[in-house]
Design an enzyme around this catalytic site. Structure first.
Site, short mmCIF file in Angstrom:
data_model
loop_
_atom_site.label_atom_id
_atom_site.label_comp_id
_atom_site.label_asym_id
_atom_site.label_seq_id
_atom_site.Cartn_x
_atom_site.Cartn_y
_atom_site.Cartn_z
N LYS A 118 0.83 -1.22 0.00
CA LYS A 118 0.00 0.00 0.00
C LYS A 118 0.85 1.25 0.00
CE LYS A 118 -4.52 -1.43 1.19
NZ LYS A 118 -5.75 -1.22 1.93
N LYS A 200 -3.98 -10.43 -6.86
CA LYS A 200 -5.20 -10.70 -6.09
C LYS A 200 -6.34 -9.85 -6.62
CE LYS A 200 -5.98 -8.64 -2.21
NZ LYS A 200 -5.93 -8.05 -0.88
N LYS A 203 -10.40 -4.23 -5.14
CA LYS A 203 -11.20 -3.06 -5.55
C LYS A 203 -10.34 -2.09 -6.35
CE LYS A 203 -12.60 -3.81 -0.87
NZ LYS A 203 -12.68 -3.42 0.52
P1 TYM Z 1 -10.20 -6.32 3.39
O1 TYM Z 1 -11.26 -5.31 3.64
O2 TYM Z 1 -9.12 -5.99 2.43
O3 TYM Z 1 -10.81 -7.70 2.92
C1 TYM Z 1 -11.89 -8.28 3.61
C2 TYM Z 1 -11.78 -9.78 3.68
O4 TYM Z 1 -11.84 -10.36 2.38
C3 TYM Z 1 -10.69 -11.15 2.12
N1 TYM Z 1 -10.31 -10.94 0.72
C4 TYM Z 1 -10.09 -11.93 -0.13
N2 TYM Z 1 -10.15 -13.27 -0.01
C5 TYM Z 1 -9.87 -14.02 -1.09
N3 TYM Z 1 -9.52 -13.49 -2.29
C6 TYM Z 1 -9.45 -12.16 -2.48
N4 TYM Z 1 -9.12 -11.65 -3.65
C7 TYM Z 1 -9.74 -11.31 -1.36
N5 TYM Z 1 -9.78 -9.96 -1.19
C8 TYM Z 1 -10.14 -9.76 0.09
C9 TYM Z 1 -9.62 -10.62 3.07
O5 TYM Z 1 -8.66 -11.60 3.34
C10 TYM Z 1 -10.45 -10.27 4.27
O6 TYM Z 1 -10.71 -11.40 5.06
N6 TYM Z 1 -7.42 -5.75 7.47
C11 TYM Z 1 -8.61 -6.35 6.96
C12 TYM Z 1 -9.87 -5.89 7.64
C13 TYM Z 1 -9.85 -6.03 9.13
C14 TYM Z 1 -10.00 -7.24 9.85
C15 TYM Z 1 -9.96 -6.88 11.23
C16 TYM Z 1 -10.14 -8.57 9.47
C17 TYM Z 1 -9.74 -5.03 10.04
N7 TYM Z 1 -9.80 -5.53 11.29
C18 TYM Z 1 -10.05 -7.84 12.24
C19 TYM Z 1 -10.25 -9.52 10.48
C20 TYM Z 1 -10.20 -9.16 11.83
C21 TYM Z 1 -8.72 -6.00 5.48
O7 TYM Z 1 -8.17 -5.04 5.00
O8 TYM Z 1 -9.56 -6.78 4.79
#
Ligand code: TYM
Length: 334
Positions: A118, A200, A203
Site C-alpha cells: 500500500k 489478487k 477493488k
Molecule cells: P479487506 O477489507 O481488504 O478484505 C476483507 C476480507 O476479504 C478477504 N479478501 C479476499 N479473499 C480471497 N480473495 C481475495 N481476492 C480477497 N480480497 C479480500 C480478506 O482476506 C479479508 O478477510 N485488514 C482487513 C480488515 C480487518 C479485519 C480486522 C479482518 C480489520 N480488522 C479484524 C479480520 C479481523 C482488510 O483489509 O480486509
C-alpha cells in the site's frame, strides 16, 4: 452429575468499506462467516477506521458503510445470531490500539506485506495510520477475545502479528487476551483478478474485480473478458495456468462442486463456454444477495436500528476487556 460448562468459541472479523464488497471478500471471508454463525459467538464489523488509512470521500464512505451492512444481512448474516456493527461506533477499538502500539515493534510493522504494497500504491500519502493499521486490527480481534478470525489468505500475516502482540502482553501481565487463530478457507482463500491473474482480485483493479452488487450483464462481460492462456484445456494448474485455475476455483466455490468435478464438466467445449458458465454461476449466486440488499437499502431506519443495537452489544464486550487491560497496566479506575 455436574455438567461441564463448554465455552462457545468466539469469532471476530471485519471488512473495510473502502469500496464495494467483492467476489474475493465473499469467497475468502463472508462465506465462512455465514457458516460459523450458528455454532459460535460471532462479531462482524465494518471497519471504517481502517478505511481512512487511505483518503476516502466522506459522502461515499457514509453510503458504503450502510450498503455494506445491507449486504452483510443479504449474504445471510443474521443479526439475531451475530453482532453486526461499525468500528468507529465503539471507541474501545482506538483506545486499545494506542495501548497495543506500545507493545508492538517498529520492525514488526515494517515487515507487513500489505504495508509495503500500500505504501507503494499511495507513495504520496504514506501515513502513520497506514503503518500502524495492523495494531488497530489486533485491537479489533483482542477486544472480543476471539478464538478464530475467518479471513482470506492475505490477512494471515496480520492475524499472526496480532497473536504475537497478545502473547507478548500476556507474558508481562498474565492471561489477558485469548490467542486467535486465522481461519482460512480451503477453496477461495485467494481469488485472483480476472484481468491479471497474477494479482489478487481487489477493488483497486476494477476491470478484474467482480462486485456483489454488479448487474448480471456486467458480471457476464467481466468473465467473458477474463484472461486465460493460449491452450484450450480446462485444467487446474495455478503455476502454469493461473487464469483458468482461478476460474475453476470460483466455479467450485460458487456451485459447491469440487475442482476435479469442474475440470471434468468442461473437458470439452473450449474456454468460451467455460467462461460463460463460470459467469452464470456467479450471477446466480449473487442475484438473491443483490435483490435483498436493494430491498434492505430502501429501509434506512431498519439498518440504522441494526447498527445501533450492534454497537451497544459490541461495546459491552469491548468495555470489559479494556477495563481489564487498564487494571493490569496500573491505570487508576475512572
Ligand atoms: P479487506 O477489507 O481488504 O478484505 C476483507 C476480507 O476479504 C478477504 N479478501 C479476499 N479473499 C480471497 N480473495 C481475495 N481476492 C480477497 N480480497 C479480500 C480478506 O482476506 C479479508 O478477510 N485488514 C482487513 C480488515 C480487518 C479485519 C480486522 C479482518 C480489520 N480488522 C479484524 C479480520 C479481523 C482488510 O483489509 O480486509
Amino acid at each position: 452429575m455436574e455438567e461441564a460448562i463448554v465455552r462457545k468459541k468466539k469469532i471476530f472479523s471485519g471488512i473495510q468499506p473502502s469500496g464495494e464488497l467483492t467476489l474475493g471478500s465473499y469467497m475468502g471471508a463472508i462465506r465462512n462467516w455465514n457458516a460459523l454463525q450458528s455454532e459460535y459467538d460471532c462479531v462482524y464489523c465494518i471497519v471504517d477506521l481502517h478505511a481512512i488509512t487511505v483518503r476516502q470521500d466522506p459522502a461515499q464512505l457514509r453510503r458504503r458503510c450502510l450498503t455494506q451492512l445491507a449486504q452483510y444481512v443479504a449474504c445471510g448474516l443474521d443479526p439475531e445470531k451475530c453482532i453486526l456493527f461499525i468500528q468507529s461506533h465503539v471507541p474501545e477499538h482506538t483506545e486499545l490500539s494506542w495501548i497495543l502500539g506500545c507493545y508492538t515493534q517498529f520492525g514488526e510493522l515494517s515487515r507487513m506485506t500489505q504495508f509495503k504494497q500500500k505504501s507503494q500504491q499511495h507513495a504520496d500519502n504514506i501515513t502513520a495510520g497506514l503503518f500502524t493499521y495492523p495494531v488497530l486490527m489486533a485491537s479489533d480481534i483482542l477486544l472480543y477475545q476471539a478464538d478464530a478470525v475467518p479471513v482470506g489468505a492475505d490477512q494471515k500475516q496480520h492475524v499472526e502479528l496480532c497473536r504475537d502482540i497478545a502473547q507478548r502482553f500476556n507474558g508481562v501481565y498474565g492471561d489477558v487476551f485469548t490467542l486467535p487463530e486465522p481461519l482460512i478457507p480451503q477453496v477461495g482463500a485467494r481469488i485472483m483478478s480476472l484481468s491479471n491473474p497474477a494479482n489478487k482480485m481487489s477493488k483497486s483493479e476494477p476491470d478484474g474485480c467482480v462486485n456483489l452488487l454488479d448487474k448480471p450483464e456486467d458480471i457476464r462481460r467481466k468473465f467473458k473478458r477474463a484472461v486465460t492462456d493460449s491452450e484450450t484445456v480446462v485444467r487446474f494448474d495455478p503455476e502454469s495456468k493461473p487464469g483458468v485455475s482461478n476460474l475453476l476455483t470460483i466455479y467450485a466455490a460458487a456451485t459447491g462442486k469440487t475442482i476435479t468435478d469442474a475440470e471434468t464438466e468442461f473437458v470439452a467445449g473450449g474456454y468460451g463456454n467455460f467462461k460463460a458458465a463460470v459467469g452464470d454461476a456467479v450471477i446466480e449466486l449473487f442475484r438473491p444477495i443483490r435483490e435483498e440488499s436493494e430491498r434492505l437499502l430502501s429501509d434506512k431506519a431498519y439498518l440504522e436500528g441494526l447498527y445501533r443495537l450492534g454497537a451497544e452489544r459490541a461495546h459491552v464486550i469491548a468495555q470489559k476487556t479494556l477495563r481489564k487491560v487498564h487494571k493490569k497496566l496500573g491505570f487508576l479506575p475512572r
